[in-house]
Scaffold this active site. Structure first.
Site, mmCIF file in Angstrom:
data_model
loop_
_atom_site.group_PDB
_atom_site.id
_atom_site.type_symbol
_atom_site.label_atom_id
_atom_site.label_comp_id
_atom_site.label_asym_id
_atom_site.label_seq_id
_atom_site.Cartn_x
_atom_site.Cartn_y
_atom_site.Cartn_z
ATOM 1 C CB SER A 142 -9.389 -0.195 -0.758
ATOM 2 O OG SER A 142 -10.012 0.960 -0.303
ATOM 3 C CG HIS A 148 -5.639 3.254 1.296
ATOM 4 N ND1 HIS A 148 -5.265 2.006 0.870
ATOM 5 C CD2 HIS A 148 -6.969 3.342 1.108
ATOM 6 C CE1 HIS A 148 -6.329 1.369 0.419
ATOM 7 N NE2 HIS A 148 -7.378 2.160 0.552
ATOM 8 C CG ASP A 151 -2.271 0.630 0.943
ATOM 9 O OD1 ASP A 151 -2.261 1.853 0.733
ATOM 10 O OD2 ASP A 151 -3.311 -0.045 0.950
#
Ligand SMILES: *[C@@H]1O[C@H](CO)[C@@H](O)[C@H](O)[C@H]1NC(C)=O
Ligand SMILES: *[C@@H]1O[C@H](CO)[C@@H](O)[C@H](O)[C@H]1NC(C)=O
Ligand SMILES: *[C@@H]1O[C@H](CO)[C@@H](O)[C@H](O)[C@H]1NC(C)=O
Ligand SMILES: *[C@@H]1O[C@H](CO)[C@@H](O)[C@H](O)[C@H]1NC(C)=O
Length: 863
Positions: A417, A246, A208
């Site tokens: 996600s 994220h 990520d």
């Protein structure tokens, strides 16, 4: 003829058997290439790199015989393009020289050497760093302090918190763990915790944009050893950019510590590692290394990113990355296989489907879509026949509550996600008690235990096995408790078997090497074109094959508007898989050049019988197309595990005609990097607030039902006679006998009932193949070189069947110069973010600058 004259570099060879930490890259001063060495072809790696005038940097991640090499940029007045092509030019010369030797005259001297070395270079392609785009999702607010509900009665979540001793302040808001309002909609993990299963000893890597390892909620569960930053080439995956939150949020879902910060992860005693790739430009080489990083000890790679979810992109991982997936499932986790978890994508509102994404439609990934707080289908979550399960995420008024960077908490996380890490968390739990499960056992358990939701939803269809399947929900929602229960006495599956018949050519359908054009084929008329292929029990027996799992289908279709094309596969048992439904925004004109679709909807079905592919379009004015060919591939289980063979990834699978055994064919595909925005990049702002639905089929049936119903029956007598004649190539004749093509137009139908067009497509024999190749993955690719001699790889043990020998010289460049019309021009950065590459002119490294590479020559991405 140009000769290599600039052998001026000193080579230092790192003789490392192990994969060390990747070296820093210097794109400003060097051009980088990936080289696949074929050791048994005669030349040593040293000879190869010496001949090319490059220096060895390192092995590419965990990939044996794949090397990153580099060459210093020449400081000269020559145009950058010329300079960057120097290495490729040398290889081209080598190939040309070697080609001049013929079998009539023994090769001698220089030619022999050229042949030996060029044969030993299985694959060579430049590596261009490109920016993976991230969407600015700053609209996602940080969590406000928890509000104490006025309700005097204890909620279920409070009861659980008290009983299990959770003092995490946001625990009661983590509805995906305990859902107070809709108790049937949660990951159902608390019962698993009560069994003492918390993921201890299992490591999940979040591939990520970084991982805040200093976070109080993650520090204790952070695994530094298996973390790395491929953007800045530093050891730790520090979130640096303003929107690098994220990966941290996803990590919190898996392994946030049980403490007094935020909430907890589903496997709160497991470890998380961070591999940072989304915060700057990286190459295919780095992406490949990232997907195998620490793969001996890491069990799960959670990937919440992919090609743009814009409803018009169609992208798949390049050869080196695909190699990393295969390496992962074969050698990761001490041979049990890495578990790759991929988010299905957030582009459903744009008509996007996860079968247009080569990561989510890979058989190696568990594809996870989203389901919301009320158990409804969020309108962003992409459907497709490769969807395996759904897990909870944003929608119908709620988001996922998790950890955030800088010791904050997030209550704005969502999209598919956020669904993928919830699945990863469940897998971390099960691997604690069943570390022996292979990557395929993990998938089997998904199929077996996923729970049906919204049974009234018309998207559910019955499979041959009697199970239900939905493009929106896959096999259903992942239920941690049901999953772990079933895993406890699960009997391991036998090794993987595969049955890959050659492609069916429609009216001599061919893909031309030179320009990527497709010839032959059957025009797609109103009502669609159908083609069939019959599988016999004998074929399966020959391939030691039983227990069908994945079915993949490659198609060769040209069309003036790709988004008009619909493709569906019908099994002998009458189960229909929609592989491609229309995509209104996809105006791409390059069609499908061997694109791979995948379906899990035939899992457990008997493969014997006639499989039919139907290709149709919207019959829209001004657009038409032609169906040139297709290829079915079956993946399942071996009958006799003692004779299972190791799959070798073919260099090129996009040829039409295909070869009987392309497990061992030696032609490269594209390798340039593609843009990998996070799935949040297509995520609508109201992904959490919008109400979901459970009343619409993902792919409504066409308003005009298919007018074609007749299926040809292969001439059994003829078929078996021919089979006896050439028993070693049974499937060739199976294909010949079974291939029949129908074109029936609805308009025609009005005039003549049962008008049909039938043709039998002849398949050329293995030694008469017109070699055709193209990098057919939708996006323009960099120029690539490969061993033009068609030498067969004898790495490991490829399938024992016929191999392609002496296919002859075919032109060495794969110039796919279709300008991509797919999607808004992705934005790429020219240079890696970071201090180490100050004054670079990376664009000079663009090998494809002659064609279609414009998109990466304009740096404009800012953060
Ligand atoms: C959820 O877990 C509970 C045990 O905590 C179990 O009784 C229940 O059956 C599970 N749900 C499903 C659908 O298996
Ligand atoms: C992997 O695990 C082994 C033992 O289980 C250990 O010796 C080794 O140091 C670990 N490696 C990493 C990179 O964590
Ligand atoms: C396909 O090619 C063969 C050999 O060139 C030819 O005989 C045959 O007629 C062709 N078929 C079609 C449908 O064009
Ligand atoms: C497809 O359309 C083009 C022009 O739009 C036309 O030239 C061609 O003949 C059409 N092909 C078929 C098979 O209708």
């Amino acid at each position: 003829m140009r000769l290599p004259i600039h052998l001026l570099l000193a080579f230092f060879i790192q003789q490392c058997a192990c994969a060390l930490q990747p070296a820093k890259r210097f794109y400003a001063t060097h051009d980088y290439y990936v080289l696949e060495h074929h050791p048994s072809a005669g030349a040593t790696l040293n000879e190869c790199i010496g001949e090319l005038g490059v220096e060895l940097v390192e092995q590419v991640g965990e990939l044996q015989n794949i090397w990153l090499v580099r060459s210093a940029k020449l400081i000269s007045s020559v145009s950058p393009r010329t300079v960057s092509d120097r290495v490729l030019g040398r290889f081209e010369d080598l190939v040309a020289l070697a080609a001049h030797s013929t079998s009539l005259y023994p090769r001698a001297g220089r030619q022999a050497r050229a042949h030996r070395i060029s044969s030993s270079i299985k694959h060579l392609s430049p590596q261009i760093p490109r920016q993976r785009i991230k969407r600015d999702d700053s609209f996602l607010e940080r969590a406000p302090p928890p509000v104490t509900p006025g309700d005097p009665q204890l909620k279920a979540s409070e009861v659980v918190a008290e009983r299990l001793g959770f003092v995490d302040p946001l625990f009661t808001q983590q509805w995906h763990i305990v859902n107070d309002e809709y108790p049937e909609h949660m990951m159902n993990v608390t019962g698993v915790w009560e069994m003492g299963i918390t993921g201890e000893g299992i490591i999940t890597t979040l591939v990520d944009d970084g991982l805040d390892y200093k976070s109080r909620d993650l520090a204790d569960n952070f695994d530094a050893e298996n973390s790395y930053d491929f953007n800045d080439h530093t050891d730790l995956p520090t979130p640096v950019l303003s929107d690098d939150h994220h990966g941290t949020r996803c990590a919190g879902q898996v392994a946030a510590v049980k403490n007094d910060a935020c909430g907890v992860g589903l496997a709160y005693k497991s470890k998380v590692a961070g591999v940072r790739i989304l915060s700057g430009p990286i190459t295919d080489v780095d992406e490949a290394a990232a997907l195998n990083y620490g793969f001996h000890n890491v069990s799960i790679f959670s990937c919440s990113w992919g090609p743009p979810d814009d409803g018009r992109s169609m992208e798949a991982p390049g050869y080196i990355i695909e190699k990393a997936f295969v390496n992962g499932i074969q050698n990761g986790r001490e041979g049990k296989g890495s578990i790759f978890v991929f988010a299905s994508g957030n582009g459903a509102a744009q008509g996007d489907q996860c079968n247009f994404d080569g990561y989510t439609n890979s058989i190696y990934s568990v594809t996870v879509s989203a389901v919301d707080f009320k158990g409804l289908h969020p309108y962003y979550s992409e459907p497709c026949s490769a969807n395996m399960v759904v897990a909870y995420s944003s929608g119908s008024g709620q988001h996922i509550v998790t950890t955030d960077i800088d010791n904050q908490c997030s209550s704005g996380h969502g999209g598919t996600s956020a669904a993928a890490p919830n699945a990863a968390g469940v897998f971390a739990l099960v691997l604690q008690i069943r570390p022996d499960l292979t990557w395929r056992d993990i998938q089997h358990l998904c199929v077996k235990t996923a729970q049906m939701i919204n049974p009234e939803d018309p998207d559910w269809e019955t499979m041959a096995s009697g199970r239900m399947y939905s493009y929106k929900y896959g096999f259903g929602k992942l239920d941690a408790y049901a999953y772990i229960q079933a895993a406890q006495d699960w009997q391991l599956v036998k090794p993987q078997a595969r049955f890959h018949p050659p492609a069916v050519q429609i009216n001599n359908g061919t893909l031309l090497t030179e320009n990527g054009d497709m010839e032959g084929g059957q025009p797609i008329i109103s009502g669609g074109v159908m083609s069939s292929f019959t599988v016999t029990q004998d074929m399966l027996d020959t391939h030691n094959f039983e227990g069908l799992e994945h079915v993949t289908v490659r198609v060769w279709i040209s069309h003036t508007k790709r988004g008009d094309v619909e493709v569906e596969l019908t099994s002998p048992g009458g189960v229909r898989s929609v592989l491609a439904a229309k995509r209104d925004h996809d105006y791409d004109e390059s069609g499908f050049k061997g694109w791979r679709f995948m379906s899990v909807k035939h899992w457990g079905e008997n493969a014997v019988g006639t499989w039919t592919l139907k290709v149709s379009d919207q019959s829209s004015k001004g657009h038409n197309g032609t169906f040139h060919g297709w290829r079915l591939m079956f993946w399942g289980s071996t009958v006799d595990p003692t004779v299972s063979t190791t799959y070798v990834l073919p260099l090129l699978e996009y040829q039409l005609p295909s070869t009987p055994n392309d497990d061992a064919i030696n032609i490269p595909t594209s390798t340039s990097s593609k843009s990998h925005p996070k799935p949040t990049s297509g995520l609508p702002d109201d992904h959490g607030t919008a109400e979901g639905e459970a009343s619409k089929p993902a792919f409504p049936s066409p308003s005009v039902p298919a007018t074609v119903t007749m299926t040809p029956t292969p001439d059994e007598g003829w078929f078996s006679d021919m089979s006896n004649l050439v028993s070693s190539q049974k499937w060739f004749f199976g294909a010949i006998g079974a291939v029949a093509l129908f074109g029936v137009g609805a308009g025609v139908f009005l005039w003549r009932r049962h008008v049909k067009h039938r043709a039998y497509a002849a398949l050329s024999a293995g030694d008469e193949l017109q070699m055709s190749s193209v990098s057919g993955q939708g996006r323009p690719r960099a120029k690539e070189l490969y061993d033009a001699f068609g030498e067969v790889s004898d790495d490991e043990d490829a399938d024992e069947e016929t191999r392609l020998h002496g296919a002859g010289f075919h032109s060495g460049f794969l110039d796919d110069d279709d300008p991509s019309s797919a999607g808004p021009a992705p934005v790429y950065r020219d240079e890696p973010r970071g201090e180490h590459d100050a004054s670079s002119d990376v664009r000079s490294a663009s090998p494809g600058s002659g064609s279609g590479s414009g998109s990466w020559e304009h740096a404009s991405q800012t953060h």
